[in-house]
Scaffold this motif. Structure first.
Motif, short mmCIF file in Angstrom:
data_model
loop_
_atom_site.label_atom_id
_atom_site.label_comp_id
_atom_site.label_asym_id
_atom_site.label_seq_id
_atom_site.Cartn_x
_atom_site.Cartn_y
_atom_site.Cartn_z
N CYS A 69 -1.30 -9.58 -2.11
CA CYS A 69 -0.97 -8.36 -2.84
C CYS A 69 0.24 -7.75 -2.15
O CYS A 69 0.19 -7.46 -0.95
CB CYS A 69 -2.14 -7.37 -2.82
SG CYS A 69 -1.74 -5.82 -3.63
N CYS A 101 -1.63 -9.26 -8.96
CA CYS A 101 -2.61 -10.03 -8.20
C CYS A 101 -4.04 -9.79 -8.67
O CYS A 101 -4.95 -10.53 -8.30
CB CYS A 101 -2.51 -9.70 -6.71
SG CYS A 101 -3.10 -8.05 -6.28
N THR A 102 -4.24 -8.77 -9.48
CA THR A 102 -5.58 -8.31 -9.82
C THR A 102 -6.48 -9.38 -10.44
O THR A 102 -7.65 -9.49 -10.04
CB THR A 102 -5.51 -7.07 -10.72
OG1 THR A 102 -4.72 -6.07 -10.05
CG2 THR A 102 -6.88 -6.51 -11.02
N TYR A 140 -4.36 -3.43 0.92
CA TYR A 140 -5.67 -4.04 0.74
C TYR A 140 -6.83 -3.06 0.93
O TYR A 140 -7.96 -3.38 0.60
CB TYR A 140 -5.88 -5.27 1.65
CG TYR A 140 -4.96 -6.42 1.32
CD1 TYR A 140 -5.32 -7.39 0.41
CD2 TYR A 140 -3.72 -6.52 1.93
CE1 TYR A 140 -4.46 -8.44 0.10
CE2 TYR A 140 -2.85 -7.56 1.63
CZ TYR A 140 -3.23 -8.51 0.72
OH TYR A 140 -2.38 -9.55 0.41
#
Length: 157
Positions: A133, A101-102, A138
């Protein structure tokens, strides 16, 4: 259809199928594999890029819609001096685990910091709310964005 799109400051002209998605143009035609293709339904946000400085999920944008536009990918975050402060902060604060997801997180967070250099945790969470994510809670992502904001403020003063 022939399209011309500027990606990370470089102009590219390609012949594309009208149904080709922007994510596939970036990955398959231009070799910019930092933009991840995760869900094909616009739910995960891993494919987020900027089109004319606005975050878009590239799995929902046709490549022909990018004709004549300016697109930035995660590869474009790097500066001539090295990694963007946000990339450095994600590493320093463990804002990533698997990394899938980065790229989308980085593009969305950079967009936020460019508009709001001192966001609250709530504002950070709201900005990344379209990003999924599956590895983290988070917390480290929010901490990474805040760390980048603080480092940029310190450098500016």
């Amino acid at each position: 259809m022939e399209i011309t799109v500027t990606v990370n400051g470089q102009e590219h002209t390609r012949e594309v199928e009208p149904r080709l998605l922007l994510v596939h143009l970036l990955r398959d035609e231009l070799g910019l594999t930092g933009t991840h293709w995760g869900c094909d339904t616009s739910n995960c946000g891993a494919c987020t890029v900027w089109m004319d400085r606005i975050p878009v999920k590239s799995c929902t944008v046709l490549a022909v819609m990018a004709d004549g536009r300016d697109v930035h990918t995660v590869e474009g975050l790097e500066t001539p001096f090295g990694l963007d402060q946000l990339q450095v902060s994600f590493m320093a604060c463990h804002g990533l685990q698997c990394g899938f997801c980065t790229p989308g997180m980085l593009m969305t967070a950079r967009w936020l910091l460019d508009r709001n250099p001192d966001p609250t945790d709530t504002q950070i969470r709201e900005a990344i709310s379209g990003q999924t994510c599956r590895c983290t809670g988070y917390e480290n992502i929010v901490r990474s964005v805040r760390h980048a904001a603080e480092a940029e403020a310190e450098r500016a003063s």
